[in-house]
Design a protein around this motif. Structure first.
Motif, mmCIF file in Angstrom:
data_model
loop_
_atom_site.group_PDB
_atom_site.id
_atom_site.type_symbol
_atom_site.label_atom_id
_atom_site.label_comp_id
_atom_site.label_asym_id
_atom_site.label_seq_id
_atom_site.Cartn_x
_atom_site.Cartn_y
_atom_site.Cartn_z
ATOM 1 N N THR A 195 140.974 35.844 138.021
ATOM 2 C CA THR A 195 139.884 34.877 137.973
ATOM 3 C C THR A 195 139.472 34.649 136.527
ATOM 4 O O THR A 195 140.050 35.239 135.609
ATOM 5 N N ILE A 196 138.466 33.803 136.326
ATOM 6 C CA ILE A 196 138.000 33.486 134.975
ATOM 7 C C ILE A 196 136.481 33.352 134.987
ATOM 8 O O ILE A 196 135.902 32.863 135.968
ATOM 9 N N LEU A 197 135.834 33.812 133.916
ATOM 10 C CA LEU A 197 134.386 33.761 133.780
ATOM 11 C C LEU A 197 134.000 33.030 132.506
ATOM 12 O O LEU A 197 134.837 32.803 131.630
ATOM 13 N N ARG A 198 132.710 32.689 132.426
ATOM 14 C CA ARG A 198 132.204 31.955 131.266
ATOM 15 C C ARG A 198 130.781 32.417 130.961
ATOM 16 O O ARG A 198 130.072 32.878 131.871
ATOM 17 N N GLU A 199 130.379 32.319 129.719
ATOM 18 C CA GLU A 199 129.015 32.680 129.358
ATOM 19 C C GLU A 199 128.058 31.931 130.287
ATOM 20 O O GLU A 199 128.136 30.711 130.412
ATOM 21 N N PRO A 200 127.168 32.640 131.004
ATOM 22 C CA PRO A 200 126.373 32.031 132.079
ATOM 23 C C PRO A 200 125.572 30.803 131.673
ATOM 24 O O PRO A 200 125.480 29.833 132.446
ATOM 25 N N LEU A 201 124.972 30.812 130.497
ATOM 26 C CA LEU A 201 124.162 29.676 130.082
ATOM 27 C C LEU A 201 125.032 28.452 129.808
ATOM 28 O O LEU A 201 124.671 27.319 130.170
ATOM 29 N N ARG A 202 126.182 28.665 129.175
ATOM 30 C CA ARG A 202 127.103 27.545 128.920
ATOM 31 C C ARG A 202 127.648 26.996 130.239
ATOM 32 O O ARG A 202 127.873 25.798 130.380
ATOM 33 N N ARG A 203 127.864 27.885 131.196
ATOM 34 C CA ARG A 203 128.332 27.445 132.509
ATOM 35 C C ARG A 203 127.303 26.557 133.176
ATOM 36 O O ARG A 203 127.640 25.536 133.791
ATOM 37 N N ARG A 260 122.332 29.309 140.366
ATOM 38 C CA ARG A 260 121.909 30.695 140.152
ATOM 39 C C ARG A 260 123.008 31.669 140.572
ATOM 40 O O ARG A 260 123.521 31.604 141.686
ATOM 41 N N ASN A 261 123.401 32.577 139.655
ATOM 42 C CA ASN A 261 124.434 33.597 139.921
ATOM 43 C C ASN A 261 125.681 32.987 140.552
ATOM 44 O O ASN A 261 126.255 33.534 141.497
ATOM 45 N N CYS A 262 126.097 31.858 140.008
ATOM 46 C CA CYS A 262 127.173 31.080 140.635
ATOM 47 C C CYS A 262 128.538 31.756 140.521
ATOM 48 O O CYS A 262 129.374 31.627 141.414
ATOM 49 N N MET A 263 128.798 32.448 139.423
ATOM 50 C CA MET A 263 130.086 33.122 139.265
ATOM 51 C C MET A 263 130.202 34.282 140.250
ATOM 52 O O MET A 263 131.234 34.444 140.918
ATOM 53 N N TYR A 346 118.482 34.548 131.968
ATOM 54 C CA TYR A 346 119.250 35.782 132.152
ATOM 55 C C TYR A 346 118.570 36.710 133.159
ATOM 56 O O TYR A 346 119.252 37.359 133.974
ATOM 57 N N ASN A 347 117.246 36.786 133.122
ATOM 58 C CA ASN A 347 116.534 37.652 134.051
ATOM 59 C C ASN A 347 116.710 37.205 135.493
ATOM 60 O O ASN A 347 116.737 38.041 136.408
ATOM 61 N N ARG A 348 116.826 35.899 135.714
ATOM 62 C CA ARG A 348 117.000 35.384 137.070
ATOM 63 C C ARG A 348 118.466 35.341 137.484
ATOM 64 O O ARG A 348 118.781 34.988 138.620
ATOM 65 N N ASN A 349 119.364 35.651 136.559
ATOM 66 C CA ASN A 349 120.804 35.617 136.853
ATOM 67 C C ASN A 349 121.457 36.939 136.446
ATOM 68 O O ASN A 349 122.489 36.978 135.787
ATOM 69 N N TYR A 350 120.824 38.012 136.890
ATOM 70 C CA TYR A 350 121.279 39.346 136.512
ATOM 71 C C TYR A 350 122.726 39.597 136.918
ATOM 72 O O TYR A 350 123.505 40.180 136.161
ATOM 73 N N ALA A 351 123.111 39.144 138.104
ATOM 74 C CA ALA A 351 124.470 39.403 138.596
ATOM 75 C C ALA A 351 125.517 38.737 137.706
ATOM 76 O O ALA A 351 126.516 39.357 137.333
ATOM 77 N N ASP A 352 125.300 37.473 137.364
ATOM 78 C CA ASP A 352 126.244 36.771 136.496
ATOM 79 C C ASP A 352 126.305 37.385 135.104
ATOM 80 O O ASP A 352 127.380 37.500 134.507
ATOM 81 N N VAL A 353 125.154 37.757 134.579
ATOM 82 C CA VAL A 353 125.109 38.339 133.241
ATOM 83 C C VAL A 353 125.848 39.670 133.211
ATOM 84 O O VAL A 353 126.634 39.946 132.297
ATOM 85 N N MET A 354 125.633 40.499 134.223
ATOM 86 C CA MET A 354 126.312 41.790 134.271
ATOM 87 C C MET A 354 127.814 41.606 134.450
ATOM 88 O O MET A 354 128.619 42.282 133.808
ATOM 89 N N LEU A 355 128.196 40.683 135.325
ATOM 90 C CA LEU A 355 129.611 40.410 135.577
ATOM 91 C C LEU A 355 130.302 39.940 134.302
ATOM 92 O O LEU A 355 131.358 40.465 133.908
ATOM 93 N N TYR A 356 129.705 38.961 133.634
ATOM 94 C CA TYR A 356 130.309 38.411 132.426
ATOM 95 C C TYR A 356 130.359 39.444 131.306
ATOM 96 O O TYR A 356 131.392 39.594 130.630
#
Length: 440
Positions: A195-203, A260-263, A346-356
């Protein structure tokens, strides 16, 4: 001390026996290495470097200037140009070559899980082309206009085109939320998951631009100042806007539109677990165990080279170009995002931030472990990919029949011709009718 005649005879015989025993053990060890089966899932970068980098280190400097475009060939009547030089590559010894052939066999079964707005379409086109050129069974929806197979992790029998004879898919590169149990049923047993991920805010910025997400938040457009991207208005108060999100009517749109936490969602995390940090940690650990390669968009070339090494592919297999939609998604007005906005998001998207963060750090660590050789391979691949892109995007009248990329210490020689350019960077709909040939 004097030796008796019997002892004088015994010592040479003993030495000869020890030598024969040493040779026997040596061959046994070599036989064990040669017959060792290939790894099923994760392969260390060091192992792949050992099996692939079998040429002499003294020739590394010759590869740094290996993309000279425009050198005419005098050995062929066809009109073509050469990319790269042979670099006087020394021949590998037979034992290493044999080990390389056994351990580093091209892996053909791959499930690429697309993640929305992470450059996944660019990579999926690479995977589609690989499946097409190797005549593999690629997962396809019933009709070519469907970008998703299944719905929210559930894949019914009516959601895909069935392969003949009860066969399983070799390749998956469509949108679908990851459901481990279902994919293990549909894919070949030795499938490797990518799979592939991206910096959450840029995503998020890309999603707002592509899906016009501001239309899903009543009142957001009115509160956006003229000349300011709507995503800035959202980021000023994400906790205020999230509950006001208005779901689209179509089921497919509900899966595409996400803020929110889309990845993490696309990779199987349930919405009820978004704020459960223990569940998020277990989820990330599961991805680490089940996925062979997690690429990072900000390190796309490095990620593709790592994928190539783990799959034992070639440069030809990972050539890529950005499609039209990717080039159109850049904001004409730069989004001014403050550190406060970023922290709130970032606080509301903890899962994506941790994953990335976890997989970005993992990739950076692997790049460092790869050392000079890995960095040189990435640089060489970037030059080759750029030259191939220049050739394929040139006007047809000025384009020669083909170009030849010379052999390097990292990949065999290959040619790129006009028919290849016709497939280069094509969209999903282009591939659907061509990939159906494996179903007959």
């Amino acid at each position: 001390m004097q030796l008796s005649r019997g002892n004088a005879v015994f010592i040479p015989v003993f030495a000869l026996g020890a030598a024969l025993l040493h040779i026997h053990v040596k061959f046994q060890r070599n036989d064990w290495v040669v017959s060792r089966p290939p790894p099923k899932h994760k392969v260390s970068l060091t192992t792949m470097m050992t099996t692939q980098n079998i040429t002499a280190k003294t020739n590394e400097k010759n590869m740094t200037n290996s993309t000279e475009v425009g050198k005419r060939s005098s050995q062929s009547d066809d009109e073509h140009i050469y990319l790269g030089s042979s670099g006087n590559i020394s021949k590998p010894i037979n034992r290493n070559k044999l080990i390389s052939n056994v351990i580093c066999k091209p892996h053909l079964n791959v499930a690429f899980m697309k993640v929305h707005k992470c450059g996944s379409t660019t990579v999926s086109n690479v995977i589609y082309r690989f499946g097409y050129e190797h005549k593999l069974i690629v997962a396809l929806p019933p009709t070519r206009d469907r970008p998703i197979i299944g719905s929210f992790g559930t894949i019914k029998d009516s959601d895909y085109k069935h392969p003949p004879g009860g066969k399983r898919w070799n390749i998956f590169a469509h949108h679908a939320m990851y459901n481990r149990t279902r994919f293990y049923q549909l894919m070949a047993p030795d499938t490797r998951y990518v799979t592939i991920l991206r910096e959450p805010l840029r995503r998020l910025e890309s999603a707002f631009k592509y899906f016009h997400l501001q239309r899903r938040f009543p009142g957001l457009e009115k509160q956006t100042r003229h000349g300011t991207p709507p995503v800035v208005t959202y980021l000023s108060r994400p906790g205020y806007w999230d509950p006001r999100y208005r779901q689209p009517k179509r089921i497919s749109d509900k899966e595409h539109f996400c803020f929110r936490n889309c990845m993490a969602r696309d990779l199987g995390l349930k919405e009820k677990d978004y704020d459960n940090r223990t569940a998020v940690q277990e989820f990330v650990q599961g991805i680490e165990k089940e996925f062979t390669t997690v690429m990072i968009l900000e390190y796309l070339s490095e990620s593709l080279v790592l994928l190539k090494r783990r799959m034992c592919w070639t440069f030809h297999d990972i050539l890529y170009t950005y499609g039209r939609s990717s080039r159109k998604q850049r904001y004409k007005r730069k989004a001014h995002v403050t550190s406060t906005m970023k922290n709130r998001f970032y606080n509301r998207n903890y899962a994506d931030v941790m994953l990335y963060t976890r997989f970005k750090e993992s990739l950076q660590r692997q790049i460092k472990e790869g050392g000079t050789d890995f960095r040189q391979e990435v640089m060489h691949f970037k030059r080759v990919n750029k030259d191939v892109g220049r050739y394929c995007h040139a006007k047809k009248k000025k384009r020669p029949e083909k170009i030849v990329v010379s052999k390097s210490k990292w990949s065999d020689a290959f040619s790129v011709d006009r028919p290849f350019c016709g497939r280069y960077g094509k969209s999903r709909k282009y591939w659907h009718p061509r990939l159906q040939s494996a179903y007959h």
